[in-house]
Design a protein around this motif. Structure first.
Motif, PDB file in Angstrom:
ATOM      1  N   LEU A   5      -0.576   6.050   9.689  1.00 58.00           N
ATOM      2  CA  LEU A   5      -0.097   4.410   9.766  1.00 58.00           C
ATOM      3  C   LEU A   5       0.809   4.323  11.122  1.00 58.00           C
ATOM      4  N   THR A   6       0.471   3.239  11.622  1.00 59.10           N
ATOM      5  CA  THR A   6       1.186   2.669  12.887  1.00 59.10           C
ATOM      6  C   THR A   6       1.747   1.509  12.432  1.00 59.10           C
ATOM      7  N   PHE A   7       1.391   0.869  11.371  1.00 62.75           N
ATOM      8  CA  PHE A   7       1.974  -0.422  11.451  1.00 62.75           C
ATOM      9  C   PHE A   7       2.143  -0.731   9.770  1.00 62.75           C
ATOM     10  N   LEU A   8       2.865  -1.412   9.187  1.00 59.86           N
ATOM     11  CA  LEU A   8       3.040  -1.793   7.742  1.00 59.86           C
ATOM     12  C   LEU A   8       3.700  -3.128   7.704  1.00 59.86           C
ATOM     13  N   ASP A   9       3.045  -4.094   7.090  1.00 65.10           N
ATOM     14  CA  ASP A   9       3.398  -5.415   6.831  1.00 65.10           C
ATOM     15  C   ASP A   9       4.688  -5.219   6.127  1.00 65.10           C
ATOM     16  N   THR A  10       5.759  -5.861   6.329  1.00 68.86           N
ATOM     17  CA  THR A  10       7.174  -6.201   5.686  1.00 68.86           C
ATOM     18  C   THR A  10       6.869  -6.298   4.263  1.00 68.86           C
ATOM     19  N   SER A  11       6.080  -7.485   3.975  1.00 68.20           N
ATOM     20  CA  SER A  11       5.761  -7.957   2.689  1.00 68.20           C
ATOM     21  C   SER A  11       5.153  -7.038   1.661  1.00 68.20           C
ATOM     22  N   THR A  12       4.342  -6.101   2.119  1.00 70.24           N
ATOM     23  CA  THR A  12       3.618  -5.140   1.482  1.00 70.24           C
ATOM     24  C   THR A  12       4.711  -4.541   0.428  1.00 70.24           C
ATOM     25  N   VAL A  13       5.884  -4.011   1.089  1.00 71.06           N
ATOM     26  CA  VAL A  13       7.060  -3.468   0.286  1.00 71.06           C
ATOM     27  C   VAL A  13       8.224  -4.159  -0.262  1.00 71.06           C
ATOM     28  N   ARG A  14       8.317  -5.115   0.572  1.00 71.66           N
ATOM     29  CA  ARG A  14       9.595  -6.017   0.463  1.00 71.66           C
ATOM     30  C   ARG A  14       9.516  -6.582  -0.934  1.00 71.66           C
ATOM     31  N   ASP A  15       8.372  -7.004  -1.266  1.00 70.43           N
ATOM     32  CA  ASP A  15       7.776  -7.929  -2.644  1.00 70.43           C
ATOM     33  C   ASP A  15       7.725  -7.143  -3.817  1.00 70.43           C
ATOM     34  N   LEU A  16       8.057  -5.787  -3.713  1.00 72.72           N
ATOM     35  CA  LEU A  16       8.088  -4.796  -5.050  1.00 72.72           C
ATOM     36  C   LEU A  16       9.541  -4.722  -5.452  1.00 72.72           C
ATOM     37  N   PRO A  17       9.729  -5.457  -6.507  1.00 73.87           N
ATOM     38  CA  PRO A  17      10.879  -5.707  -7.147  1.00 73.87           C
ATOM     39  C   PRO A  17      11.657  -4.234  -7.799  1.00 73.87           C
ATOM     40  N   ASN A  18      10.869  -3.401  -8.037  1.00 76.24           N
ATOM     41  CA  ASN A  18      11.322  -2.216  -8.734  1.00 76.24           C
ATOM     42  C   ASN A  18      11.311  -1.083  -7.481  1.00 76.24           C
ATOM     43  N   LEU A  19      10.989  -1.207  -6.295  1.00 79.05           N
ATOM     44  CA  LEU A  19      10.889  -0.158  -5.585  1.00 79.05           C
ATOM     45  C   LEU A  19      12.406   0.328  -5.227  1.00 79.05           C
ATOM     46  N   ARG A  20      12.244   1.620  -5.496  1.00 79.80           N
ATOM     47  CA  ARG A  20      13.451   2.533  -5.170  1.00 79.80           C
ATOM     48  C   ARG A  20      13.620   3.516  -4.092  1.00 79.80           C
ATOM     49  N   LEU A  21      12.306   4.188  -4.015  1.00 75.78           N
ATOM     50  CA  LEU A  21      12.105   5.435  -3.113  1.00 75.78           C
ATOM     51  C   LEU A  21      10.858   5.202  -2.220  1.00 75.78           C
ATOM     52  N   LEU A  22      10.763   4.934  -0.892  1.00 75.58           N
ATOM     53  CA  LEU A  22       9.704   5.142   0.027  1.00 75.58           C
ATOM     54  C   LEU A  22       9.574   6.239   1.100  1.00 75.58           C
ATOM     55  N   CYS A  37       6.442   0.955  17.388  1.00 79.81           N
ATOM     56  CA  CYS A  37       7.901   0.205  17.570  1.00 79.81           C
ATOM     57  C   CYS A  37       7.584  -0.976  18.801  1.00 79.81           C
ATOM     58  N   ASN A  38       6.977  -1.958  18.099  1.00 82.36           N
ATOM     59  CA  ASN A  38       6.998  -3.225  19.048  1.00 82.36           C
ATOM     60  C   ASN A  38       7.469  -4.319  18.524  1.00 82.36           C
ATOM     61  N   CYS A  39       7.503  -5.653  19.138  1.00 81.36           N
ATOM     62  CA  CYS A  39       8.104  -6.810  18.492  1.00 81.36           C
ATOM     63  C   CYS A  39       7.609  -7.176  16.963  1.00 81.36           C
ATOM     64  N   SER A  40       6.203  -6.918  16.974  1.00 76.44           N
ATOM     65  CA  SER A  40       5.717  -7.072  15.408  1.00 76.44           C
ATOM     66  C   SER A  40       6.194  -6.579  14.464  1.00 76.44           C
ATOM     67  N   PHE A  41       6.759  -5.107  14.794  1.00 77.01           N
ATOM     68  CA  PHE A  41       7.248  -4.319  13.888  1.00 77.01           C
ATOM     69  C   PHE A  41       8.528  -4.315  13.384  1.00 77.01           C
ATOM     70  N   LEU A  42       9.511  -5.307  14.294  1.00 77.10           N
ATOM     71  CA  LEU A  42      10.793  -5.339  14.295  1.00 77.10           C
ATOM     72  C   LEU A  42      11.090  -6.004  12.837  1.00 77.10           C
ATOM     73  N   ASP A  43      10.446  -6.874  12.422  1.00 75.65           N
ATOM     74  CA  ASP A  43      11.105  -7.316  11.019  1.00 75.65           C
ATOM     75  C   ASP A  43      10.812  -6.332   9.903  1.00 75.65           C
ATOM     76  N   PHE A  44       9.806  -5.279   9.956  1.00 78.14           N
ATOM     77  CA  PHE A  44       9.821  -4.247   9.191  1.00 78.14           C
ATOM     78  C   PHE A  44      11.146  -3.172   9.342  1.00 78.14           C
ATOM     79  N   ILE A  45      11.570  -3.055  10.572  1.00 84.09           N
ATOM     80  CA  ILE A  45      12.605  -2.022  10.722  1.00 84.09           C
ATOM     81  C   ILE A  45      14.001  -2.713  10.312  1.00 84.09           C
ATOM     82  N   THR A  46      14.107  -3.904  10.334  1.00 88.68           N
ATOM     83  CA  THR A  46      15.078  -4.737  10.000  1.00 88.68           C
ATOM     84  C   THR A  46      15.298  -4.757   8.588  1.00 88.68           C
ATOM     85  N   TRP A  47      14.140  -4.728   7.890  1.00 88.18           N
ATOM     86  CA  TRP A  47      14.030  -4.710   6.389  1.00 88.18           C
ATOM     87  C   TRP A  47      14.463  -3.075   6.066  1.00 88.18           C
ATOM     88  N   MET A  48      14.301  -2.450   6.536  1.00 87.75           N
ATOM     89  CA  MET A  48      14.503  -0.901   6.483  1.00 87.75           C
ATOM     90  C   MET A  48      16.207  -0.777   6.246  1.00 87.75           C
TER      91      MET A  48
END
Length: 291
Positions: free
Chosen positions: A163-180, A189-200
């Protein structure tokens, strides 16, 4: 024991022995069977085993050479809650495979040959809590809505994949996720990936082996951990202009210059016309006065 109790006890023992015997008969070849569990670990199986008891709750197929999971045979195991298929040869044909095992809670597909995860791969597993798809080096794509139906998912591991990219909504919208698990991937890590890193950095999800969640590309961010990469990306992505941005700005500037020039030209023409009409009016008035 009373004489009345002894026949019931003997009958119960007989039924238990018959059940154990039946269980032994139904146990797949080269596998071991216990109560509600079938274990076929490391038996060099080439295909999904047959004669699995229909009431099986736990099926372990780890360390074999199985390349295909038949959806029909799996659907017979409607009470299955635990499936371990790590270290096999499973590949791209997993869509709709798990349609008949909706009670599945634990699924391990690590160390296989998965290349992508689509919405149809796990969408029927509404009770899934643990999903391990790590150590699939050819896994390069997970669709944005791949886990949208897996709302009970608490533990997701996608470490050591391609994997080189993962859309933020793919994991952000899992309400019970505790371990990733995200370590040792080829994150771009480009500007498109910044939103995912910020969510992390802002989420309450735990990331095991966090020291190895690093950027692979671009070269300037190689081996940089995500928190440090976020700071640099915030600066570069908010201040940096790309070539298309410069082209756009130049085009806008040219259009504004052209529009200003046209307005000035039209204003000049209007002024000239006004002066001409004004001078003609004065001449006519003078002629009338002299007459």
């Amino acid at each position: 024991m009373s004489p009345l109790g002894r026949p019931w006890s003997l009958s119960l023992m007989l039924l238990l022995r018959m059940g154990m015997a039946s269980e032994g008969i139904n146990c797949p070849s080269r596998c071991s069977c216990q109560y509600l569990e079938v274990n076929c670990t490391g038996q060099q199986l080439q295909e999904f085993p047959v004669d699995i008891p229909l009431d099986t709750r736990q099926l372990i197929l780890a360390a074999n050479n199985v390349s295909y999971l038949p959806a029909v045979e799996l659907s017979f195991l409607a009470d299955l809650v635990y499936l371990d298929c790590r270290k096999n040869l499973l590949g791209d044909d997993l869509d709709f495979t798990f349609i008949g095992v909706a009670k599945l809670v634990y699924l391990d597909l690590s160390f296989n040959n998965l290349t992508q995860v689509t919405f149809s791969t796990f969408s029927h597993l509404l009770s899934l809590v643990v999903l391990k798809i790590s150590d699939n080096p050819n896994l390069v794509a997970i669709e944005k809505d791949a886990f949208s139906n897996n709302t009970w998912l608490r533990h997701l591991d996608v470490s050591r994949t391609g994997l080189t990219f993962l859309d933020t909504s793919t994991v952000r919208d899992l309400p019970n996720l505790r371990l990733l698990g995200l370590s040792d991937n080829l994150w771009h890590c480009n500007c498109s990936f910044l939103d995912f890193i910020t969510w992390m950095t802002e989420s309450n999800v735990h990331f095991p082996d966090a020291d190895n969640i690093t950027c692979s590309t671009p070269a300037g961010l190689h081996a940089l951990r995500m928190p440090a990469a976020e700071a640099q990306l915030h600066f570069s992505c908010l201040t940096q202009l790309y070539k298309q941005d410069y082209v756009f700005l130049c085009l806008v500037g040219f259009c504004m210059f052209l529009a200003g020039t046209m307005v000035a030209w039209l204003a000049g023409i209007c002024a000239v016309i006004y002066e001409v009409h004004a001078s003609k009016g004065e001449e006519e008035e003078e002629e009338e006065d002299t007459a």
